[in-house]
Design an enzyme around this catalytic site. Structure first.
Site, mmCIF file in Angstrom:
data_model
loop_
_atom_site.group_PDB
_atom_site.id
_atom_site.type_symbol
_atom_site.label_atom_id
_atom_site.label_comp_id
_atom_site.label_asym_id
_atom_site.label_seq_id
_atom_site.Cartn_x
_atom_site.Cartn_y
_atom_site.Cartn_z
ATOM 1 N N LYS A 1 0.843 -1.188 0.000
ATOM 2 C CA LYS A 1 0.000 0.000 0.000
ATOM 3 C C LYS A 1 0.878 1.237 0.000
ATOM 4 C CE LYS A 1 -4.084 -1.850 2.379
ATOM 5 N NZ LYS A 1 -4.993 -1.696 3.531
ATOM 6 N N GLY A 2 0.351 2.291 -0.615
ATOM 7 C CA GLY A 2 1.040 3.562 -0.656
ATOM 8 C C GLY A 2 0.113 4.694 -0.315
ATOM 9 N N PHE B 1 -1.176 6.871 -2.390
ATOM 10 C CA PHE B 1 -2.197 7.115 -3.399
ATOM 11 C C PHE B 1 -2.752 5.837 -4.012
ATOM 12 C CE2 PHE B 1 0.354 10.993 -3.451
ATOM 13 C CZ PHE B 1 -0.641 11.921 -3.217
ATOM 14 N N ASP C 1 16.463 6.214 -7.468
ATOM 15 C CA ASP C 1 15.971 5.638 -6.204
ATOM 16 C C ASP C 1 16.405 4.189 -6.114
ATOM 17 O OD1 ASP C 1 14.771 5.604 -3.751
ATOM 18 O OD2 ASP C 1 12.758 5.246 -4.517
#
EC number: 2.7.11.1
Length: 1123
Positions: free
Chosen positions: A12-13, A15, A130
């Site tokens: 989950k994030g 957005f 990243d």
């Protein structure tokens, strides 16, 4: 969404979420990313679409694959490849829990695949930005590990080969220095830094740069400091990590340079098996054991049974084989550690690790009946030694009656005779490979046939002790003996108390004590004992040893002088010299104060403490004072102090006379005046009769016949019969004896005017000291104050005019008092009575002829400050001293006429205005009984003039009554001064004119004030208009800013909808559909129906099944129409 079956949510994030789905057509597991783009900002929305575009562009075996993307209900869905083995971060956590590190083969196999993925995206000018262990995924395909690089959410496509990015993004642990500084931008070398951090984390299972907070982490990254890499990895791997973690990006290698390295290139294309399936084979392959194993290992493995202990033995042989391989490379340290781990019955009494290893090898020879000795002893270098061990300790190898079962217990079963049970032999042996001294080839002394003889563990070989003692420092453990006095934490030789030239210190490390009658502190001490700090000490026990430091003696003397200046104990005037005595807490019990011939303490005399005394006047001597033989201190002026007097010696220089007065108010309202004066004649003293005893305590044995008064003119000293004082003159008296006069008087209020008075008067003081002096000369002027009949006056020394002016205090008079006084004067003038019989005015007299008198008007018009003193002055009778005859009758008459005119004018104004506020005027006036006659002569004239004045000014008085304004005090004062001048020049006739002019000036001021009020009202109205205009302008600006804000929101929403629709329909179809919907312009109802039907047919041909998203396009058109 109908093509996929949702299984579970795997992430989950902020957005959205990541969902594991299964494709219904072939059952393939995929990952579906659900991103809510409608709740994002434009920047975040563009990042999400950027990831979609990047994934669609990339196609590599080490990069997460892209399948499809679509938008549904305001959410963006991305279908991508599923990595079924997690990520590298998860594997690092597992190894941390298991306390196992990755092998170099595993690390380099993964690292080569990551480099291939970076090489692929670098060739397309893409920065990952990243790169971290959480974004490097693992996937098992056909039983092999494959690296999958993913999460391109913040990746950036560079426009050219030399362009630099400038946005700070990524995880803090993997940020490069140029990303943190953000000064010169960054390029592909920033991903190399992050890759170096990942490689370091694989080797150590920890972050290369880690700190408790972000500033400390940033500091470490900028400095490039990280813990060292474990030494069991190759130098090539450690050098590679060091080159990738360089501060300067130019010094870091590129991805192509890394892949060209020989030890990296050999791992390309080699698959890596999963760790959990075949860990043993994987370890054997990573350590290259199969190439180093010999045939003797196979023969040894035949004698090992297939019990549960065999597996343990097999795992224990792995580090032994590794030790053999390292021994061939001359690494003896790992060999010793591995041998210590294999043995459970080693003897730890000896401190040499090499002997323990040899004991373990011999124990293995006694326990096991194995053909190949190399399986238990791997450090032998001489083949003859091995053969001798086989012949003496091992039976024939192929005998079927001699099996051995190796267990983890301490006992082993050997083929022996039934009556004899062999015991474990703990005999230390030393091999030639570990000890440099040659030894005999017989491995065990005293044992030839272990199967028939019983050997006790007490037999030890003394041979290895000689070389050990010669090479290795030993720890000698002796029995506790008699304790000796030594210095703590010192490696020098102990000093016995027999030597008298050295100092034997006690265990207290900070104090150096001396042993009485045996040793003393001297400069010829031993070098092992540190010399004490330089202090003046003596070796005699009865003397002070080290309590007084010569450096601190001036400080001690100053401290004693300050203490002595405030003490009140009496001492003899001829006391002897008394040196400084150190404080009791710093002295030893047997120490006594002694004189220091080199640095004596200063004499505590009255002149030694003069620079430190708090003198508040200018009465100090400018010449240096002389020292006397008495001790004490001089007090400051106005404060009690201790002093000494010696009649035969001059303590202070009397060449310059000085005088100072201090005015100190007390709680009871009285004031304390302290004066000091010095004259040339220091020996002139006045003896008085003691009719009034002083309240100052007189200590026994002190003389009380010396007077404290030393005035500037000795002939002007006079005393009264009723007021005398007796002050002791001892060395500890409370009154200073340096020629200063201290008087304390009780003054109800300060005087407002001064006059000269040469007459003498007897007066007593009301203070406890009862000190009072009188003077008959002009040098002693009297400050006469009007007080009640129950109080008396006190005399002081003469002061200058500046001091008297400061002491004048204005008196505040209330309006009722002014009304009563003016009405009395008016009635006296009209009726003809004498003023002296009706008025009750406080007369304040009088200035000395030597002092310039103050102007009359300034005294009369003095601003009031106190109402209580004025009420006292208005109720008491007129008090005149005997010295008022010095004032001339003309001056008194003029002064009274001026005062009368002023009060008459004030009375008329007061009656006319009827104001409730008090009129400020001065209550200070001077009256005399002699001036009443001159006023009586003119009473008839004043009565007639006053009646005429009332008739002529009736109209003016009525106008003043109607007006509500109060005249200003400044106008009254100015008109009063003019009235005084007119009254002095023309008598009562000018009084009428002055009142008329003052009334007209009041009316003029009233008109001016009305005009000013009108002007202020006009200004206020103008200000209100301006404020209203500003409020309207502000409201208009707020409405405009609100409209601008709404337009901005519409713009942002329109841009988001345009971008969204463009991604759904495609760029070309979006433009056609947009133009088609925008060109719709309904005119009539029939035409509108035809247009909508035709447009729907066209739209269905253009977008097909994506007609659901037309509502977003319609919203876009609506937003643009509202802007």
């Amino acid at each position: 969404m109908d093509k996929y079956e949702e299984i579970k949510t795997i992430g989950k994030g902020s957005f959205g979420r990541a969902i594991l789905v299964k494709r219904k057509s072939d059952g393939l597991l995929l990952v579906l990313k659900e991103i809510n783009v409608m709740e994002m900002q434009p920047k975040e929305r563009s990042d999400a679409m950027n990831e979609v575009n990047l994934l669609s562009m990339l196609d590599h075996e080490n990069i997460i694959g892209y399948y499809d993307s679509f938008i549904l209900n305001g959410c963006l869905y991305i279908i991508m490849e599923y990595a079924n083995a997690g990520d590298i971060n998860l594997e690092i956590k597992k190894r941390t829990l298991q306390n196992k590190t990755f092998s170099e083969f595993e690390i380099l196999s993964w690292f080569s695949q990551i480099c291939k993925a970076l090489q692929y995206i670098s060739s397309r000018n893409i920065l990952h930005r990243d790169l971290k262990t959480q974004n490097i995924f693992l996937s098992i395909v056909n039983g092999d590990y494959f690296i999958k690089l993913g999460d391109f959410g913040i990746a950036k496509i560079l426009n050219s080969e030399t362009s630099l990015a400038s946005t700070v993004l990524g995880t803090p642990y993997y940020l490069s220095p140029e990303l943190i500084q953000n000064e010169k931008g960054y390029d592909h070398k920033s991903d190399i830094w992050s890759l170096g951090c990942v490689l370091y984390e694989l080797t150590t299972l920890k972050h290369a740069f880690n700190a408790a907070n972000l500033p400390a982490l940033v500091l470490k990254i900028l400095k490039g400091t990280y813990p060292p890499i474990p030494s069991h990895y190759s130098n090539d791997l450690r050098n590679l990590i060091s080159s990738m973690l360089q501060i300067d990006p130019k010094n870091r290698p590129s991805v192509n340079d890394i892949l060209e390295l020989p030890f990296i290139n050999q791992y390309l294309g080699i698959p890596l098996k999963p760790f959990d399936s075949n860990l043993n084979e994987n370890n054997n392959d990573s350590l290259n054991i199969s190439n180093n194993s010999s045939g003797s290992n196979n023969s040894a493995s035949n004698n090992i049974s297939s019990s549960t202990e065999v597996k343990d033995q097999k795992f224990q042989n792995i580090p032994l084989a590794m030790a053999r391989n390292i021994n061939n490379n001359n690494n003896n340290n790992n060999n010793n550690n591995n041998n210590n781990n294999n043995n459970n019955n080693n003897n730890n009494n000896n401190n040499n690790n090499n002997n323990n290893n040899n004991n373990n090898n011999n124990n293995n020879n006694n326990k096991s009946n194995v053909d190949d000795v190399n399986s238990s002893s791997t450090t032998t270098t001489s083949s003859s030694i091995v053969k001798s061990k086989v012949n003496t300790t091992v039976s024939p190898p192929l005998s079927p009656k001699k099996p051995i079962t190796t267990t983890t217990t301490k006992t082993t079963s050997l083929k022996t005779t039934p009556s004899i049970k062999p015991t474990l032999v703990k005999t230390p042996t030393i091999k030639s490979s570990l000890v440099k001294t040659p030894l005999s080839k017989t491995p065990i002394s005293g044992t030839k046939n272990p199967t028939t003889s019983k050997i006790t563990p007490s037999i030890k070989t003394p041979l290895p002790k000689a070389p050990i003692s010669s090479k290795t420092p030993t720890r000698l453990v002796s029995k506790p003996t008699t304790p000796k006095i030594t210095t703590p934490k010192s490696t020098s030789t102990m000093i016995t108390p027999k030597r008298t030239t050295t100092t034997t210190t006690t265990p207290t490390p900070t104090t150096a004590t001396t042993t009485p009658k045996k040793s003393s502190l001297s400069s010829s001490s031993s070098s092992s004992v540190k010399p004490p700090p330089p202090t003046t000490t003596t070796t005699t026990p009865s003397k002070d040893r080290s309590s007084v430091n010569t450096i601190n003696k001036p400080m001690a003397s100053n401290l004693s002088s300050q203490i002595s200046s405030s003490s009140s104990s009496s001492s003899s005037s001829n006391s002897q010299f008394r040196p400084t005595t150190p404080s009791k807490e710093r002295m030893s019990p047997t120490s006594t104060s002694t004189k220091s011939p080199t640095n004596p303490s200063p004499t505590l005399s009255s002149s030694s403490s003069l620079p430190k005394s708090s003198l508040k006047s200018d009465s100090l001597c400018t010449s240096p004072p002389r020292f006397s033989n008495t001790t004490g201190s001089s007090g400051g002026i106005g404060v009690s102090g201790n002093g000494n007097s010696n009649v035969n010696s001059t303590v202070l220089n009397r060449s310059v006379s000085s005088l100072s007065i201090q005015h100190k108010p007390t709680n009871s309202g009285s004031s304390s005046i302290s004066s000091s004066s010095s004259g040339n004649n220091s020996n002139s003293n006045t003896t008085t009769n003691n009719n009034t005893t002083s309240t100052t305590p007189i200590r026994p044995g002190l003389k009380s016949t010396k007077s404290m008064l030393e005035l500037s003119t000795p002939t002007s000293i006079s005393t009264s019969n009723k007021s005398t004082t007796t002050t002791p003159t001892s060395s500890r008296s409370n009154t200073p004896s340096t020629g200063r006069l201290s008087l304390t008087t009780s003054i109800p209020r300060p005087p407002s005017s001064n006059g000269s008075n040469t007459g003498s008067s007897s007066s007593t003081t009301t203070t406890p000291t009862k000190i009072s002096t009188t003077s008959s000369s002009s040098s002693l002027n009297k400050l006469t104050t009007p007080i009640k009949s129950s109080t008396t006056t006190s005399t002081t020394a003469s002061t200058n005019s500046q001091t008297i002016k400061k002491s004048i205090t204005p008196i505040k008079v209330t309006s009722q008092q002014v009304d009563s006084t003016i009405s009395n004067i008016k009635n006296n003038i009209v009726i003809g009575n004498s003023v002296s019989t009706k008025t009750n005015i406080s007369v304040i007299s009088h200035l000395s002829p030597s002092i310039k008198p103050l102007p009359t008007q300034s005294i009369i018009t003095q601003l009031p400050t106190s109402a209580s003193t004025a009420s006292t002055a208005s109720t008491t009778n007129t008090t005149l001293t005997s010295g008022t005859n010095t004032m001339t009758t003309k001056k008194r008459t003029d002064f009274k006429l001026d005062d009368l005119g002023h009060r008459s004018k004030l009375n008329s104004v007061k009656l006319s205005s009827k104001s409730s506020s008090p009129i400020k005027t001065s209550s200070s006036s001077s009256s005399s009984s002699s001036s009443s006659s001159s006023i009586t002569d003119k009473k008839s004239i004043n009565r007639v003039k006053l009646n005429n004045l009332k008739e002529k000014n009736k109209e003016i008085i009525n106008n003043i009554k109607i007006s509500s304004t109060i005249p200003k005090p400044s106008n009254i004062n100015s008109s009063s001064s003019s009235a005084f001048s007119d009254l002095n020049s023309s008598g009562s006739s000018s009084l009428n004119n002055s009142l008329t002019s003052s009334s007209s000036s009041i009316i003029t001021n009233q008109n001016n004030q009305n005009n000013q009020n009108n002007q202020n009202n006009q200004n206020n109205q103008n200000n209100l208009k301006i404020i209203n205009e500003l409020i309207l302008q502000n409201n208009l600006n707020n409405s405009i800013s609100k409209e601008n804000l709404d337009d901005k929101r519409l713009h942002s929403r329109a841009n988001a909808l345009r971008h969204f629709c463009s991604s759904i329909f495609g760029e070309d179809k979006f433009k056609e559909t947009y133009n088609l919907l925008k060109s719709q312009s309904p005119s009539t109802s029939n035409n509108e129906i035809v247009d909508i039907a035709s447009i729907e047919n066209q739209l269905s041909q253009l977008i097909g099944d994506k007609i659901y998203y037309l509502k977003y396009l319609q919203q876009l058109i609506y937003c643009e129409s509202q802007i």
